[in-house]
Write an enzyme that holds these catalytic residues in place. Structure first.
Site, PDB file in Angstrom:
ATOM      1  N   THR A   1      42.463  12.960  78.332  1.00 47.21           N
ATOM      2  CA  THR A   1      43.334  12.703  79.447  1.00 47.21           C
ATOM      3  C   THR A   1      44.178  13.129  79.942  1.00 47.21           C
ATOM      4  O   THR A   1      44.814  14.150  78.654  1.00 47.21           O
ATOM      5  CB  THR A   1      44.213  11.540  78.926  1.00 47.21           C
ATOM      6  OG1 THR A   1      44.946  11.785  77.149  1.00 47.21           O
ATOM      7  CG2 THR A   1      43.635  10.070  78.722  1.00 47.21           C
ATOM      8  N   GLU A   2      44.820  13.172  81.239  1.00 50.26           N
ATOM      9  CA  GLU A   2      45.651  14.776  81.664  1.00 50.26           C
ATOM     10  C   GLU A   2      47.040  14.605  82.194  1.00 50.26           C
ATOM     11  O   GLU A   2      48.179  15.096  82.244  1.00 50.26           O
ATOM     12  CB  GLU A   2      44.955  15.393  82.580  1.00 50.26           C
ATOM     13  CG  GLU A   2      43.291  15.693  82.848  1.00 50.26           C
ATOM     14  CD  GLU A   2      42.888  16.114  83.768  1.00 50.26           C
ATOM     15  OE1 GLU A   2      43.402  16.045  84.659  1.00 50.26           O
ATOM     16  OE2 GLU A   2      41.881  16.946  83.234  1.00 50.26           O
TER      17      GLU A   2
ATOM     18  N   ASN B   1      48.402   6.822  81.408  1.00 45.23           N
ATOM     19  CA  ASN B   1      47.879   5.700  81.813  1.00 45.23           C
ATOM     20  C   ASN B   1      46.508   6.793  82.904  1.00 45.23           C
ATOM     21  O   ASN B   1      45.623   6.306  83.820  1.00 45.23           O
ATOM     22  CB  ASN B   1      48.549   5.513  82.931  1.00 45.23           C
ATOM     23  CG  ASN B   1      49.962   4.677  82.834  1.00 45.23           C
ATOM     24  OD1 ASN B   1      49.222   3.823  81.800  1.00 45.23           O
ATOM     25  ND2 ASN B   1      51.147   4.672  83.252  1.00 45.23           N
TER      26      ASN B   1
ATOM     27  N   ASP C   1      49.781   3.965  69.635  1.00 46.06           N
ATOM     28  CA  ASP C   1      49.919   2.408  70.281  1.00 46.06           C
ATOM     29  C   ASP C   1      49.872   2.097  71.734  1.00 46.06           C
ATOM     30  O   ASP C   1      49.447   1.806  72.256  1.00 46.06           O
ATOM     31  CB  ASP C   1      50.225   1.740  69.903  1.00 46.06           C
ATOM     32  CG  ASP C   1      49.962   0.768  68.069  1.00 46.06           C
ATOM     33  OD1 ASP C   1      49.175   1.613  67.412  1.00 46.06           O
ATOM     34  OD2 ASP C   1      51.745   1.592  67.288  1.00 46.06           O
ATOM     35  N   GLY C   2      49.849   3.609  71.864  1.00 43.96           N
ATOM     36  CA  GLY C   2      50.248   3.468  73.545  1.00 43.96           C
ATOM     37  C   GLY C   2      49.039   3.580  74.490  1.00 43.96           C
ATOM     38  O   GLY C   2      48.993   3.230  75.355  1.00 43.96           O
TER      39      GLY C   2
ATOM     40  N   GLU D   1      46.766   1.549  77.338  1.00 45.72           N
ATOM     41  CA  GLU D   1      46.413   1.514  77.642  1.00 45.72           C
ATOM     42  C   GLU D   1      45.229   1.049  78.552  1.00 45.72           C
ATOM     43  O   GLU D   1      44.812   0.715  79.382  1.00 45.72           O
ATOM     44  CB  GLU D   1      46.565   2.902  78.155  1.00 45.72           C
ATOM     45  CG  GLU D   1      48.099   4.058  78.521  1.00 45.72           C
ATOM     46  CD  GLU D   1      47.358   5.904  79.245  1.00 45.72           C
ATOM     47  OE1 GLU D   1      46.543   5.515  79.988  1.00 45.72           O
ATOM     48  OE2 GLU D   1      48.451   6.406  78.615  1.00 45.72           O
TER      49      GLU D   1
ATOM     50  N   GLY E   1      48.512   8.658  66.044  1.00 35.81           N
ATOM     51  CA  GLY E   1      49.601   8.567  67.072  1.00 35.81           C
ATOM     52  C   GLY E   1      51.502   8.275  66.236  1.00 35.81           C
ATOM     53  O   GLY E   1      51.410   9.132  64.593  1.00 35.81           O
TER      54      GLY E   1
ATOM     55  N   THR F   1      53.748   5.842  64.633  1.00 35.55           N
ATOM     56  CA  THR F   1      53.051   5.086  63.964  1.00 35.55           C
ATOM     57  C   THR F   1      51.955   4.286  63.557  1.00 35.55           C
ATOM     58  O   THR F   1      51.675   3.756  62.846  1.00 35.55           O
ATOM     59  CB  THR F   1      54.141   3.345  65.063  1.00 35.55           C
ATOM     60  OG1 THR F   1      54.025   2.961  65.619  1.00 35.55           O
ATOM     61  CG2 THR F   1      55.515   4.013  64.638  1.00 35.55           C
TER      62      THR F   1
ATOM     63  N   ASP G   1      55.049  -3.644  73.508  1.00 37.56           N
ATOM     64  CA  ASP G   1      53.916  -2.417  73.113  1.00 37.56           C
ATOM     65  C   ASP G   1      53.833  -0.970  72.956  1.00 37.56           C
ATOM     66  O   ASP G   1      53.379   0.175  73.792  1.00 37.56           O
ATOM     67  CB  ASP G   1      52.715  -2.522  73.590  1.00 37.56           C
ATOM     68  CG  ASP G   1      52.338  -3.694  72.856  1.00 37.56           C
ATOM     69  OD1 ASP G   1      52.816  -4.895  71.965  1.00 37.56           O
ATOM     70  OD2 ASP G   1      51.083  -4.311  73.595  1.00 37.56           O
TER      71      ASP G   1
END
Length: 509
Positions: A152-153, A156, A180-181, A185, A222, A224, A483
């Site tokens: 990913t760049e 989203n 988690d982010g 997505e 990530g 967490t 989240d």
């Protein structure tokens, strides 16, 4: 290690003989075999991660061999890939066993063959690409899983690609390498696309979401890794990759969050207002600090000790098994999830009638330090039990935790109990309810333009006493932490979607 084959050797178990324990055998289910391959005996064998040269006499006596790679359970929920090598006298027999095992593996339809992989190179300690290339990709290759990898760049990127461009029919699942982010997505991309393809209006709180059929896997990389920790029991990339390979699946609830009949976001773990919302809002301005920003912002937010006035109304989950304060823990094959999820599915339509047509709603007004809705335990390495240890992954409910205004000392006691064995709900200023649906309205309800934090983020800390703008009283509004993302409104409605809308290719243990 060598083993002469016998006629009685059959599936679904195979025998292995451990070094130093002649005659000792262990069974391994075919469902946990990763791969099988023939070996060139002359070049040596690989066993338990070490290359070993077979004695000359053993090589001459058993000139043919094959190696089986399988899942080995280690300590604290960890899985590892181990090898066992079998030797035999006849080449035809060796090939027969290899072919038979491969046929058995092919018959396991739950296993993915083609995966779409998204890697977040910026999450956590920015180790996503290295983790995938060094720890995960070799295992996928070993298991003959083909992958299409996208790094990913921007924010989203994965969500937008899944919504519009991705040819999902080509894949058995999608995998994210991140935190988690990144997982959120992908949930938004897949769930939104599923609703669009099925003509579901996401803006309507009364609509029943259509479950996704494509599985999502997560490789932790990530800060967490709450999702991974709550489903697998540990945030270990190899363990998660092995769960994905063997086709383990865990259903998960997805909650939809609305404001004035407008869809805002989906949530699968934590929806937090007050303390956790303020921590996130402050940490977003300190992204340059890396993961340390959460500790700094948490300490700062604790010292400010802001409370927020408002009204919480909720629909309690009735006629269900389990409570937020029992000792049960959600595990793979959880009976409570199966029972309550089925009950929710059967009662889905009546549950979503408006309050004036259905009784049972409760209303609580007050001053709150924190309002948290946990759809899972939210466990992580720093909080092994999580915010709600008895929360279930797929029972169609969420645990609503209300922390009323109290002293800093008492609030610190409550926070510290998340890291200990003591009941964090056993305090007079804390209450917890298992709910189907809830709403929150701040005391001072303003216009949408004034609450639009996306356009006017700086106004968050200027929403103080209108009659005395120079005073230092608590701000009127906090932020909702959904989240790990900030919601643009304070007044929201949360609807847990009990019939699982998501399958994660990881398994609770």
């Amino acid at each position: 290690m060598h083993h002469p084959f016998k006629v009685g050797f059959c599936f679904p178990k195979f025998l292995r003989r451990d070094k130093g324990e002649s005659g000792t055998s262990h069974g391994v289910s075919v469902s946990e075999i990763l791969a099988v391959r023939e070996l060139d005996v002359d070049s040596g064998t690989k066993d338990d991660g070490r290359w070993q040269k077979m004695p000359q006499k053993s090589t001459e006596a058993y000139p043919y061999a094959f190696t089986v790679s399988y899942v080995e359970r280690a300590w604290q929920h960890r899985w590892r890939c181990s090898d066992v090598t079998f030797h035999c006298l006849e080449g035809a027999l060796c090939q027969q066993w290899v072919q038979t095992i491969r046929e058995q593996l092919t018959a396991l339809t739950s296993r993915p063959k083609h995966l779409l992989v998204y890697i977040n190179p910026y999450g956590g300690k920015q180790q996503g690409e290295r983790i995938y290339e060094q720890k995960v990709a070799p295992l996928f290759t070993l298991a003959s899983i083909s992958t299409h990898v996208i790094v990913t760049e921007h924010a989203n990127h994965a969500r937008d690609h899944l919504r519009t461009e991705a040819e999902l029919k080509k894949y058995d699942g999608v995998v994210c390498v991140g935190g988690d982010g990144m997982f959120s997505e992908m949930v938004h991309g897949l769930v939104s696309r599923t609703q669009r393809d099925n003509g579901v209006d996401q803006n309507s709180p009364e609509e029943k979401l259509v479950p996704c059929t494509l599985r999502i896997g997560i490789i932790p990389a990530g800060s967490t890794d709450c999702i991974c920790y709550a489903t697998v029991g540990i945030n270990d990339p190899v363990t998660s990759a092995l769960h994905i390979i063997v086709g383990d699946a865990q259903a998960m609830d997805v909650c939809s969050v609305h404001h004035n009949n407008t869809f805002l976001r989906y949530s699968v773990s934590l929806l937090g207002y007050g303390f956790y919302g303020d921590v996130l809002a402050d940490s977003e301005r300190k992204r340059w600090m890396g993961p340390a920003r959460y500790d700094f912002s948490g300490f700062k937010t604790f010292l400010t000790h802001h409370y927020y006035e408002g009204t919480v109304s909720f629909l309690p989950a009735t006629d269900i098994l389990g409570t937020p304060r029992d000792k049960t823990r959600c595990r793979a094959g959880c009976f409570i999830c199966q029972h309550n999820g089925q009950l929710y599915s059967e009662d889905h339509q009546p549950l979503f009638l408006l309050p004036e047509y259905k009784g049972g709603w409760r209303v609580i007004r007050g001053k709150f330090l924190a309002i948290n809705a946990a759809s899972m335990s939210c466990a992580c390495p720093r909080s092994p039990k999580g915010l709600s240890p008895a929360a279930h992954l797929a029972d169609g409910t969420t645990d609503l935790i209300l922390v009323r205004k109290c002293s800093r000392f008492n609030f610190l006691r409550h926070l510290l109990r998340h890291t200990s064995k003591y009941d964090q709900f056993d305090m007079t200023f804390v209450e917890v309810h298992r709910v189907r649906r809830f709403r929150f309205t701040p005391r001072y309800c303003q216009s949408d333009s004034e609450l639009d934090l996306r356009e006017n983020g700086k106004k968050l800390f200027s929403q103080i006493c209108r009659d005395h703008p120079a005073c230092s009283c608590s701000p009127a509004y906090s932020s909702w932490n959904c989240d790990g993302e900030i919601l643009p409104h304070a007044a929201i409605e949360n609807l847990p979607v009990g019939q699982p809308s998501l399958h994660s290719s990881v398994k609770g243990t």
